[in-house]
Each structure stands twice: as structure tokens, then as C-alpha cells.
Design a protein around this motif. Structure first.
Motif, PDB file in Angstrom:
ATOM      1  N   LYS A 132       0.831  -1.201   0.000  1.00 20.78           N
ATOM      2  CA  LYS A 132       0.000   0.000   0.000  1.00 20.78           C
ATOM      3  C   LYS A 132       0.869   1.255   0.000  1.00 20.78           C
ATOM      4  CE  LYS A 132      -4.197   1.833   1.975  1.00 20.78           C
ATOM      5  NZ  LYS A 132      -5.352   1.580   2.842  1.00 20.78           N
ATOM      6  N   TYR A 134      -4.591  -2.796 -16.521  1.00 21.65           N
ATOM      7  CA  TYR A 134      -4.121  -1.426 -16.770  1.00 21.65           C
ATOM      8  C   TYR A 134      -3.322  -0.922 -15.568  1.00 21.65           C
ATOM      9  CZ  TYR A 134      -8.425  -1.852 -19.573  1.00 21.65           C
ATOM     10  OH  TYR A 134      -9.414  -2.285 -20.409  1.00 21.65           O
ATOM     11  N   TYR A 145      -2.467   2.925 -13.966  1.00 21.20           N
ATOM     12  CA  TYR A 145      -2.680   4.363 -14.024  1.00 21.20           C
ATOM     13  C   TYR A 145      -1.831   5.033 -12.949  1.00 21.20           C
ATOM     14  CZ  TYR A 145      -6.933   3.547 -16.785  1.00 21.20           C
ATOM     15  OH  TYR A 145      -7.819   3.181 -17.753  1.00 21.20           O
ATOM     16  N   GLN A 205      -1.896   8.623 -10.576  1.00 26.46           N
ATOM     17  CA  GLN A 205      -2.684   9.785 -10.192  1.00 26.46           C
ATOM     18  C   GLN A 205      -1.794  10.767  -9.445  1.00 26.46           C
ATOM     19  OE1 GLN A 205      -5.762   9.322  -7.252  1.00 26.46           O
ATOM     20  NE2 GLN A 205      -6.802  11.185  -7.896  1.00 26.46           N
ATOM     21  N   LEU A 236      -6.646  10.411 -13.910  1.00 27.25           N
ATOM     22  CA  LEU A 236      -5.886   9.166 -13.971  1.00 27.25           C
ATOM     23  C   LEU A 236      -5.231   9.078 -15.347  1.00 27.25           C
ATOM     24  CD1 LEU A 236      -8.523   6.786 -12.390  1.00 27.25           C
ATOM     25  CD2 LEU A 236      -6.713   8.067 -11.275  1.00 27.25           C
ATOM     26  N   LEU A 282      -2.918   6.959 -18.066  1.00 26.40           N
ATOM     27  CA  LEU A 282      -2.622   5.568 -18.398  1.00 26.40           C
ATOM     28  C   LEU A 282      -1.133   5.383 -18.664  1.00 26.40           C
ATOM     29  CD1 LEU A 282      -3.878   2.758 -19.023  1.00 26.40           C
ATOM     30  CD2 LEU A 282      -4.064   3.522 -21.398  1.00 26.40           C
ATOM     31  N   TYR A 316      -1.019  -0.836 -20.642  1.00 25.98           N
ATOM     32  CA  TYR A 316      -2.167  -1.710 -20.579  1.00 25.98           C
ATOM     33  C   TYR A 316      -1.861  -3.006 -21.312  1.00 25.98           C
ATOM     34  CZ  TYR A 316      -3.321  -0.011 -25.322  1.00 25.98           C
ATOM     35  OH  TYR A 316      -3.279   0.316 -26.649  1.00 25.98           O
ATOM     36  N   PHE A 368       0.565   8.278  -6.733  1.00 24.46           N
ATOM     37  CA  PHE A 368      -0.350   7.208  -6.328  1.00 24.46           C
ATOM     38  C   PHE A 368      -0.609   6.359  -7.576  1.00 24.46           C
ATOM     39  CE2 PHE A 368      -3.089   5.179  -3.505  1.00 24.46           C
ATOM     40  CZ  PHE A 368      -4.404   5.127  -3.950  1.00 24.46           C
ATOM     41  N   LEU A 413      -2.412   3.187  -9.526  1.00 24.28           N
ATOM     42  CA  LEU A 413      -3.623   2.368  -9.507  1.00 24.28           C
ATOM     43  C   LEU A 413      -3.589   1.333 -10.616  1.00 24.28           C
ATOM     44  CD1 LEU A 413      -6.110   5.252  -8.893  1.00 24.28           C
ATOM     45  CD2 LEU A 413      -5.952   3.233  -7.448  1.00 24.28           C
ATOM     46  N   GLU A 438     -16.658  -2.098 -17.762  1.00 22.83           N
ATOM     47  CA  GLU A 438     -16.188  -1.244 -16.685  1.00 22.83           C
ATOM     48  C   GLU A 438     -14.898  -1.786 -16.104  1.00 22.83           C
ATOM     49  OE1 GLU A 438     -19.704  -2.372 -14.466  1.00 22.83           O
ATOM     50  OE2 GLU A 438     -18.427  -2.588 -12.703  1.00 22.83           O
ATOM     51  N   ALA A 439     -14.107  -0.880 -15.564  1.00 23.99           N
ATOM     52  CA  ALA A 439     -12.842  -1.262 -14.955  1.00 23.99           C
ATOM     53  C   ALA A 439     -13.010  -1.380 -13.445  1.00 23.99           C
ATOM     54  CB  ALA A 439     -11.766  -0.223 -15.281  1.00 23.99           C
ATOM     55  N   PHE A 451     -10.841  -1.379  -9.948  1.00 23.94           N
ATOM     56  CA  PHE A 451      -9.554  -0.866  -9.502  1.00 23.94           C
ATOM     57  C   PHE A 451      -9.092  -1.529  -8.210  1.00 23.94           C
ATOM     58  CE2 PHE A 451      -8.500   2.777 -12.173  1.00 23.94           C
ATOM     59  CZ  PHE A 451      -9.683   2.968 -12.861  1.00 23.94           C
ATOM     60  N   GLY A 452      -7.776  -1.599  -8.061  1.00 25.45           N
ATOM     61  CA  GLY A 452      -7.194  -1.993  -6.793  1.00 25.45           C
ATOM     62  C   GLY A 452      -7.203  -0.817  -5.837  1.00 25.45           C
ATOM     63  N   GLN A 453      -6.664  -1.039  -4.647  1.00 22.72           N
ATOM     64  CA  GLN A 453      -6.664  -0.005  -3.612  1.00 22.72           C
ATOM     65  C   GLN A 453      -5.539   1.003  -3.788  1.00 22.72           C
ATOM     66  OE1 GLN A 453      -9.141   0.157  -0.833  1.00 22.72           O
ATOM     67  NE2 GLN A 453      -9.941  -0.799  -2.683  1.00 22.72           N
ATOM     68  N   GLY A 454      -4.637   0.734  -4.700  1.00 25.78           N
ATOM     69  CA  GLY A 454      -3.583   1.705  -4.977  1.00 25.78           C
ATOM     70  C   GLY A 454      -2.322   1.482  -4.175  1.00 25.78           C
TER      71      GLY A 454
END
Lengths: 115, 114
Positions: free
Chosen positions: B9, B33, B35, B37, B43, B45, B48, B88, B90, B102-103, B105-108
Motif C-alpha cells: 500500500k 491497466y 494508471y 494519479q 488518472l 494511463l 495496458y 499514487f 492504480l 467497466e474497470a 480498480f485496486g486499492q492503490g
């Protein structure tokens, strides 16, 4: 050049009222639009989407409106709740070339819902 | 439960070091993917992948590398060539690339260069 624009970095709304988050896009090849919600230090979560063949999609308190001629979409939250406070990202995809089919995100709008 | 997991994390790296961010999904998704931030930015890219053993550069791929040896895994290496790696990060996956998929996402992972 930004293809997806969220011109309001922040929005403050009273609990129980309507929140309207706006998004503009420039590429007419976009044909699918999505809204994501993001809390601090977490990944975005999918909220609602709309295809370009529709002009409205509703899911509970959330409604997305699409105006293709104006290249504009909006997310309405009614009634707004304090738990809705988060950053909302607009995203678009379509056969626009480049990284074809991938999502292009706006910069986000931070919504604060005050009790 | 199905999902997408990023680790760690929080990550600290010294300047000049390479570091690898992990991303695993058990959703049986074909597309994955990465990303980045930054404050005040959307976000963006990085890379991918539509299928195993294939990946493509996104909009800001310089200074990054990826691999896709397994469907479930899409690790991102931030190399010393990345001029401003503090951000950050993602990871996301979708059933297929783009369109109406739809994508998720993980928690980043928050990477800080010290």
C-alpha cells in the motif's frame, strides 16, 4: 489537450439537496461514458455508465444524463448524503484511435456533502 | 471473493533504484491497466495489456516497464529513468478492453521517492 474535462474541481452541497457534477468531452468518437467514485487513498469504484445510444440512465439516487450534441454529461445525486463525499471521475471510451478503447479520465470533482 | 489486489500500500524508494509494484486479479479478466494519479490530475494511463504476453504503452510510459506472463498478474516496474516517480499508482482490470466493459480498480500503491 484534455479530451475529458471536469471544469469544477470541487462542489459543496447540503445534505438532502441535489448534487450535479458536470463533464464535457471533445472527441465525438467517444461512445461510452462512466462515472467513478473515489475515496482518499483508495482505488476508484464504478458508479454508473451510459451508452451514447441513450440520453439518460438511472440507478437509485444516481442518474447520468448525456447530451451528445453538446458533448456534455452530468451526474445527478438525489438526495445527497454525507457518505457521498468523495472525488468523482468522469471517463469516456470509444473507437477514437490512439490507445483505442481505453478509458480517458477527467481530473475529477471533489464533492462535499454537509450535514 | 473476487477482486484486484495491489501491494504494497505504501512504498518508499531511494533515488536511482528500481522498484516493482504488484497487481493481482482473480476476476478472470483479460485486460489489465496501470494508471498514475497526481494531485489535480486525472488518472493517466501508463501501460495496458489486453491478453497474456502482450502489453502496450499508454500515454505516460517513459520510465516504466511491465510484464504479463500470467493472466492474473500485471506487475509494474518504476525504473530509475522515471524522473518524477512519487505518485499514487492504480492498477485496474476489465473483462475486455474499453467499450462497455467497466474497470475494477485496486486499492492503490503510494510510492514516495526519498
Amino acid at each position: 489537450d484534455q479530451q475529458v474535462k471536469q471544469n469544477s474541481p470541487s462542489l459543496s452541497v447540503q445534505e438532502g439537496r441535489i448534487s450535479i457534477l458536470n463533464c464535457d468531452y471533445t472527441n465525438s468518437m467517444f461512445d461510452y461514458f462512466l462515472w467513478y467514485k473515489k475515496y482518499p487513498a483508495e482505488g476508484p469504484t464504478f458508479l454508473i455508465s451510459i451508452s451514447s445510444i441513450k440520453d439518460k440512465n438511472e440507478d437509485g439516487r444516481f442518474t447520468v444524463f448525456l447530451n451528445k450534441s453538446a458533448k456534455h454529461l452530468s451526474l445527478h445525486i438525489v438526495p445527497s448524503q454525507p457518505g457521498d463525499s468523495a472525488v468523482y471521475f468522469c471517463a469516456a471510451s470509444g473507437d477514437y484511435g490512439g490507445s483505442q478503447g481505453n478509458l480517458i479520465f477527467g481530473k475529477g470533482t471533489k464533492l462535499s456533502v454537509k450535514p | 471473493d473476487g477482486g484486484i489486489t495491489q501491494s504494497p500500500k505504501y512504498l518508499f524508494r531511494k533515488e536511482g533504484q528500481n522498484v516493482t509494484l504488484s497487481c493481482e486479479q482473480n476476476l478472470n479478466h483479460d485486460a489489465m491497466y496501470w494508471y498514475r494519479q497526481d494531485p489535480g490530475q486525472g488518472l493517466r494511463l501508463i501501460y495496458y495489456s489486453q491478453i497474456v504476453n502482450d502489453f502496450q504503452k499508454g500515454d505516460i510510459a517513459e520510465g516504466y516497464s511491465v510484464s504479463r506472463e500470467k493472466k492474473e498478474s500485471f506487475p509494474l516496474t518504476v525504473t530509475s529513468a522515471q524522473k518524477n516517480p512519487t505518485a499514487f499508482y492504480l492498477c485496474a482490470s476489465s473483462m475486455r478492453q474499453g467499450g462497455d466493459s467497466e474497470a475494477f480498480f485496486g486499492q492503490g500503491t503510494r510510492l514516495t521517492v526519498v
